[in-house]
Enzyme design. Structure first.
Site, short mmCIF file in Angstrom:
data_model
loop_
_atom_site.label_atom_id
_atom_site.label_comp_id
_atom_site.label_asym_id
_atom_site.label_seq_id
_atom_site.Cartn_x
_atom_site.Cartn_y
_atom_site.Cartn_z
N CYS A 1 23.15 -5.57 33.53
CA CYS A 1 23.87 -5.12 34.70
C CYS A 1 23.21 -6.15 35.97
O CYS A 1 22.00 -6.37 36.07
CB CYS A 1 23.99 -3.96 35.29
N GLU B 1 17.72 -1.62 28.69
CA GLU B 1 16.87 -2.71 29.02
C GLU B 1 15.48 -1.93 29.45
O GLU B 1 14.31 -2.21 29.30
CB GLU B 1 17.31 -3.65 29.80
N HIS C 1 18.78 2.82 31.87
CA HIS C 1 19.63 1.89 30.86
C HIS C 1 18.62 1.28 29.77
O HIS C 1 17.69 1.32 29.65
CB HIS C 1 20.10 0.63 31.45
#
Length: 301
Positions: free
Chosen positions: A79, A56, A54
């Site tokens: 998330c 991040e 992802h």
């Protein structure tokens, strides 16, 4: 309140998130920038496709140890669940991030949400930072997720000297941001081979029931579709509420009466969001107001 450096970083993250358009679905396109404890950019990243790291995680990897005590600026709430990849909120916690600046809260978040977990771990969290700007990239995914059918853009060339060539230019220019492209009944990925095959499949050709077909596309992983050509006008006008955006290529040699007909057939429920000139044609972009389609998503009314 977000600082000037954080606002600049958010706009950087929004730009990065756009690099994932056309390949991340069914996941959202997300961008992230890591600022070190002094406010300097230490790392940046975006999500490319489902099953891969992802935004991040990519940003934290780029920042390395400089992330500790720093700030993560991210377009969508990190998330809060472990799926194909680890939970991003835990990655931020483990990296020693002291502050997280979020533009939009994730409507699909599990449990209390990533922001709540970050706060519970003593991390300073700010949300709702320039969400209207983030919607320029994330808006179609949010709309699709809320309705459970893809965001549909209909693009076509008006009457002109070479409508076929104009439609071809529209396809080439717009396809990269769409999951699927429908052009003269041919259906293919906007970016050929761009999606993770384990999470995305190409459905059958469009049917007369546009709404039912869009639902099938959503179930197959698509969140945005580009429909090219005036030949679809009957299907579209019978289900105009399924269309979210319209792009019209107008030949500069068109008669004023032709332009008037184009406006009368498309304006209801749409707002004019852009006009660009490109030599022999002018492109008009109309869109349904995004905020009206996203009630309850933590966005300003």
């Amino acid at each position: 309140m977000a600082s000037a450096l954080e606002l600049a970083a958010m706009r950087h993250a929004i730009t990065l998130s756009s690099f994932g358009l056309g390949t991340t679905s069914p996941n959202p396109p997300v961008g992230c920038v890591i600022l070190d404890r002094h406010g300097a950019t230490a790392g940046a990243g975006y999500h490319r496709r489902k099953g891969e790291a992802h935004a991040e995680v990519n940003a934290l990897s780029a920042a390395g140890s400089a992330a500790r005590g720093g700030t993560a600026v991210v377009t969508l709430e990190p998330c809060n669940h472990i799926g194909v990849t680890p939970a991003c909120r835990q990655e931020l916690i483990d990296a020693g991030i002291a502050r997280v600046v979020i533009s939009i809260i994730d409507p699909t978040s599990r449990g209390d949400g990533g922001a709540a977990v970050l706060t519970a771990h003593g991390i300073d969290v700010e949300t709702n930072v320039i969400p209207d700007e983030t919607l320029t990239v994330l808006g179609p995914w949010l709309v699709a997720t809320r309705r459970r059918r893809p965001y549909l853009t209909w693009a076509y060339a008006s009457d002109g000297k070479d409508r076929f060539a104009a439609n071809e230019r529209l396809t080439n220019d717009l396809r990269s941001s769409a999951d699927l492209v429908v052009d003269d009944r041919l259906l293919e990925e906007g970016t050929p081979g761009g999606h993770a095959s384990a999470h995305f499949t190409i459905p059958g050709e469009p049917t007369s029931d546009l709404r039912e077909w869009l639902s099938t596309c959503y179930a197959a992983g698509s969140r945005s579709i580009l429909l090219i050509g005036h030949q679809y006008s009957d299907e579209v006008r019978d289900s105009l509420d399924c269309v979210d955006e319209i792009v019209i290529s107008l030949d500069v040699t068109s008669r004023p009466a032709d332009l008037a007909a184009a406006w009368r057939s498309t304006l209801s429920g749409f707002e004019l969001v852009g006009i660009t000139s490109g030599g022999n044609d002018v492109r008009v972009r109309l869109r349904r107001p995004l905020l009206s389609l996203l009630p309850g998503y933590g966005l300003p009314e």
